[in-house]
Design a protein around this motif. Sequence first.
Motif, PDB file in Angstrom:
ATOM      1  N   GLN A   1      -8.072   4.990  13.173  1.00 38.36           N
ATOM      2  CA  GLN A   1      -7.133   5.553  12.188  1.00 38.36           C
ATOM      3  C   GLN A   1      -6.425   6.766  12.794  1.00 38.36           C
TER       4      GLN A   1
ATOM      5  N   ARG B   1       0.845  -1.186   0.000  1.00 41.09           N
ATOM      6  CA  ARG B   1       0.000   0.000   0.000  1.00 41.09           C
ATOM      7  C   ARG B   1       0.896   1.258   0.000  1.00 41.09           C
ATOM      8  N   SER B   2       0.311   2.364  -0.531  1.00 43.90           N
ATOM      9  CA  SER B   2       0.977   3.676  -0.497  1.00 43.90           C
ATOM     10  C   SER B   2      -0.005   4.680   0.095  1.00 43.90           C
ATOM     11  N   TYR B   3       0.481   5.465   1.040  1.00 38.34           N
ATOM     12  CA  TYR B   3      -0.368   6.456   1.684  1.00 38.34           C
ATOM     13  C   TYR B   3       0.356   7.807   1.743  1.00 38.34           C
ATOM     14  N   ASP B   4      -0.461   8.861   1.625  1.00 33.90           N
ATOM     15  CA  ASP B   4       0.047  10.229   1.820  1.00 33.90           C
ATOM     16  C   ASP B   4      -0.717  10.850   2.981  1.00 33.90           C
ATOM     17  N   PHE B   5      -0.006  11.143   4.028  1.00 39.78           N
ATOM     18  CA  PHE B   5      -0.611  11.760   5.209  1.00 39.78           C
ATOM     19  C   PHE B   5      -0.161  13.213   5.310  1.00 39.78           C
TER      20      PHE B   5
ATOM     21  N   LYS C   1      -3.849   1.578   9.396  1.00 36.61           N
ATOM     22  CA  LYS C   1      -4.660   1.708   8.187  1.00 36.61           C
ATOM     23  C   LYS C   1      -4.610   0.436   7.345  1.00 36.61           C
TER      24      LYS C   1
ATOM     25  N   ALA D   1       0.169   4.307   9.418  1.00 35.28           N
ATOM     26  CA  ALA D   1       0.102   3.454   8.225  1.00 35.28           C
ATOM     27  C   ALA D   1      -0.195   2.003   8.588  1.00 35.28           C
TER      28      ALA D   1
END
Length: 495
Positions: A117, A64-68, A105, A102
């Motif tokens: 979350q 997975r890729s996340y931008d916070f 999530k 992350a």
Amino acid sequence: MARLTVLAGGVGVTVALLAIPAVAHEHPSGITDLVTPAVVRVEAVSHVEITLLDHVGQLRHVERSYDFPIGEGTGIVVNPEGAIVTLTRVVKTDDEDVAVLAANKVFAEHHDVKVPQDAKRHSLDNPVLNRHLKDCYPPKRATATCIIDVTTDITIFPNVSPADTDGFKADLVRAGSGPDTPAVLMPVARAVGSVGMPTAPLADKVPDQPGSPTSVAGFLGRPGPNVRTTVEIAHLAKGGGAGENGRPFADPDKKADEPVKLGGLADRGLAGAPVIGDKDGHVVGMLIGGGKEGKMIGVREITSTLSKAGIAPRRGAIDSAFEGALTRYHTQYYTEAAPGFQRVLELYPGNVVAADLLKEALAKRGGPDDAGTKRAAAPAPSGLPLWPFIVAAGVLFVAAAVGAFLLWRRHRAGGGPDDDQGQQAPPLVPQQQGYDEGANQTIMVRRSLQFPVVPQQQQVLTSPQPTLTFCTACGMRLGQAHRFCGYCGQPIETS
């Protein structure tokens, strides 16, 4: 006489100079135009690449890729290369907290379980999933069920037109020790424009006097047609201003609750916005805080952080051209200001402030408000009153008349004018006229010691000329009492 003339001339010049008004220029009070072209929007996110190793059932790799989001705020450009100063909390966060977020999530998405979350470590009722979740949290171990990589992605949106919707990337060069301390950024690639970017001038110090007026300028969103620079008036309160504690704001007239107003603006995007001094339009600090307490850290904290980062704030060619045009604009010389703003747009085509001021300058050029037009239409090109010159001419005339009168009196008294060394001028020598050798005359000449004169002749009365006799033998002239010729001895014949 020469001294009197010089003195009179000096008096006349002094009178004329005193009548000339002193010419000095200061930027109009509250000006922010010097700074706003260099104000930028700063947005930072933490980019997370996470791989979950699922051992519960069949071994699987879940990627997975996340931008916070880390923060959104305002920054200022401090040199043409694009170095930017903002607040640390806008561009930096704890990487471990981002990794925990992350992990929560990815577990909630893949195993379809309820995990809050947030950036806190949680537990699950299922012991197998709970053990796997615990092993997913950092730090990384040999039994880790997650491989996590966190990077920071910072994007700068400059104040340009048309708006730059993509912005440009920047690296964090140096972060401060706390969230409300300055941080320094540098563009990843060359900044916009062939000669760099517009910069904001930094003041030498923060005004000491309580109640000093300032302005806070920043962006509440990404710059665009519907999002322009937000400018708010503020006043510095007494005390504070040292280090991270900041200096409070307070309206001396108590008409507005400035800490609450500015704290709300900081939460909405003005965190890190420049605080601009009213005296000369230079940056005296940055907006910090939030909620109901907006404060300011001083310019010394900014320059100290830049020094530690090895970056020197300086102005560029764009700034020189813009400040020159801005000076003419604010003194209402619109005809002269227009070419200056056009030059700025040639150097940096997207300069929003220069473009707006150019439109106004062109609209007012040659009109009744144009000081250049008024000056050209004035009867006196210099715009100076005539009475100082009339007075000076009168003083010179009186001095010349007094000198002429004194010279006339000296001539009448028989004195001669002296030269600068006090030496007497030699009189002219008259030429003698030829006289008859046979005349028995006495010549008397009188000379004045003061002025050259024409020689005068006086004839002295003499006895009548005697009758001349000669020797009858040799022809020599004989005297009156001679009885014999003195030459030949011949007796003189007498009757």
